[in-house]
Write a protein that holds these residues in place. Structure first.
Motif, PDB file in Angstrom:
ATOM      1  N   ALA A  16       0.829  -1.214   0.000  1.00 36.63           N
ATOM      2  CA  ALA A  16       0.000   0.000   0.000  1.00 36.63           C
ATOM      3  C   ALA A  16       0.864   1.265   0.000  1.00 36.63           C
ATOM      4  N   HIS A  17       1.745   1.349  -0.940  1.00 37.82           N
ATOM      5  CA  HIS A  17       2.613   2.518  -1.118  1.00 37.82           C
ATOM      6  C   HIS A  17       2.523   2.886  -2.598  1.00 37.82           C
ATOM      7  N   PRO A  18       2.345   4.158  -2.923  1.00 36.66           N
ATOM      8  CA  PRO A  18       2.147   4.522  -4.337  1.00 36.66           C
ATOM      9  C   PRO A  18       3.257   4.026  -5.264  1.00 36.66           C
ATOM     10  N   ALA A  19       4.501   4.104  -4.834  1.00 33.51           N
ATOM     11  CA  ALA A  19       5.608   3.664  -5.698  1.00 33.51           C
ATOM     12  C   ALA A  19       5.548   2.158  -5.913  1.00 33.51           C
ATOM     13  N   ARG A  20       5.207   1.407  -4.878  1.00 32.55           N
ATOM     14  CA  ARG A  20       5.163  -0.055  -5.015  1.00 32.55           C
ATOM     15  C   ARG A  20       4.002  -0.489  -5.893  1.00 32.55           C
ATOM     16  N   VAL A  21       2.866   0.171  -5.739  1.00 31.79           N
ATOM     17  CA  VAL A  21       1.728  -0.136  -6.608  1.00 31.79           C
ATOM     18  C   VAL A  21       2.136   0.105  -8.055  1.00 31.79           C
ATOM     19  N   ARG A  22       2.774   1.231  -8.318  1.00 34.10           N
ATOM     20  CA  ARG A  22       3.190   1.585  -9.686  1.00 34.10           C
ATOM     21  C   ARG A  22       4.226   0.602 -10.225  1.00 34.10           C
ATOM     22  N   LEU A  23       5.218   0.253  -9.400  1.00 30.70           N
ATOM     23  CA  LEU A  23       6.254  -0.694  -9.839  1.00 30.70           C
ATOM     24  C   LEU A  23       5.648  -2.056 -10.171  1.00 30.70           C
ATOM     25  N   LEU A  24       4.762  -2.524  -9.322  1.00 33.92           N
ATOM     26  CA  LEU A  24       4.137  -3.822  -9.593  1.00 33.92           C
ATOM     27  C   LEU A  24       3.299  -3.767 -10.865  1.00 33.92           C
ATOM     28  N   VAL A 105      -7.289   2.862  -5.928  1.00 34.51           N
ATOM     29  CA  VAL A 105      -8.328   3.763  -6.426  1.00 34.51           C
ATOM     30  C   VAL A 105      -7.722   5.131  -6.747  1.00 34.51           C
ATOM     31  N   ALA A 106      -6.833   5.617  -5.897  1.00 34.17           N
ATOM     32  CA  ALA A 106      -6.174   6.904  -6.159  1.00 34.17           C
ATOM     33  C   ALA A 106      -5.411   6.847  -7.478  1.00 34.17           C
ATOM     34  N   ARG A 107      -4.782   5.721  -7.755  1.00 34.95           N
ATOM     35  CA  ARG A 107      -4.038   5.545  -9.009  1.00 34.95           C
ATOM     36  C   ARG A 107      -4.996   5.590 -10.206  1.00 34.95           C
ATOM     37  N   ARG A 108      -6.144   4.935 -10.099  1.00 36.05           N
ATOM     38  CA  ARG A 108      -7.106   4.950 -11.197  1.00 36.05           C
ATOM     39  C   ARG A 108      -7.658   6.362 -11.416  1.00 36.05           C
TER      40      ARG A 108
END
Length: 194
Positions: A16-24, A105-108
């Protein structure tokens, strides 16, 4: 590659970290990449990316792609096509799942804003192909589960990792939800006759 089911709240919190979500997301959709390539894509330092990748490795979401290594470069790859997690669990698990869901959801929403800002610059063919939809109806839990399974199957036909990528293809995001509304408030009981 199937989706990994996460049942450990510590893994959900780590993700649940923005960078990790993006990397994955990048490793899942675009395939193996080195730390430098990932850093360039997300605008972070290589050291920061290395730290975040190590957290993803710790929870089995990313692994080295050693057969692709060249010299000192260490490519990484996602271990699955995505993740799932149970809807219920301990209070710690529910809080961790909520934190991860909030990041996703924030990413979407960020991607939707990016699209709206760039919409006028897109080829009309892509603007016509884009879809925004909304609908609602009264369903039972079993019907929601059935509809969700059918929708996921249709999307998987177009997003599978073994599907060849053509020159005119672009990354397209599918974001859907099937959320029940809260139950209606119970009407006040009628006054007792006197």
């Amino acid at each position: 590659m199937d989706r990994v089911r996460i049942t450990d709240p510590r893994a959900l919190r780590a993700l649940a970290h923005p960078a990790r979500v993006r990397l994955l997301e990048l490793l899942t959709l675009d395939g193996p990449a080195t730390g430098r390539q990932l850093a360039d894509r997300i605008g972070e330092s290589t050291a920061s990316v290395s730290y975040h990748v190590a957290q993803l490795v710790k929870w089995g979401l990313v692994e080295p792609a050693t057969e692709l290594a060249r010299g000192r470069e260490r490519p990484w790859r996602a271990t699955s096509r995505g993740i799932t997690w149970p809807a219920t669990g301990s209070p710690e698990f529910v809080a961790a799942a909520r934190a991860l869901r909030d990041q996703m959801v924030a990413r979407r929403i960020e991607e939707l804003d990016d699209y709206r800002r760039a919409e006028d610059t897109l080829d009309p063919v892509w603007r016509e192909a884009a879809w925004f939809g909304e609908d609602g109806g009264y369903l039972t839990p079993a019907e929601v589960a059935e509809a969700t399974t059918r929708i996921k199957a249709v999307i998987a036909d177009y997003t599978g990792s073994r599907r060849p990528r053509t020159a005119d293809a672009r990354l397209v995001r599918f974001f859907a939800y099937a959320l029940p509304t809260p139950p209606p408030p119970t009407p006040d009981a009628p006054p007792e006759p006197r």
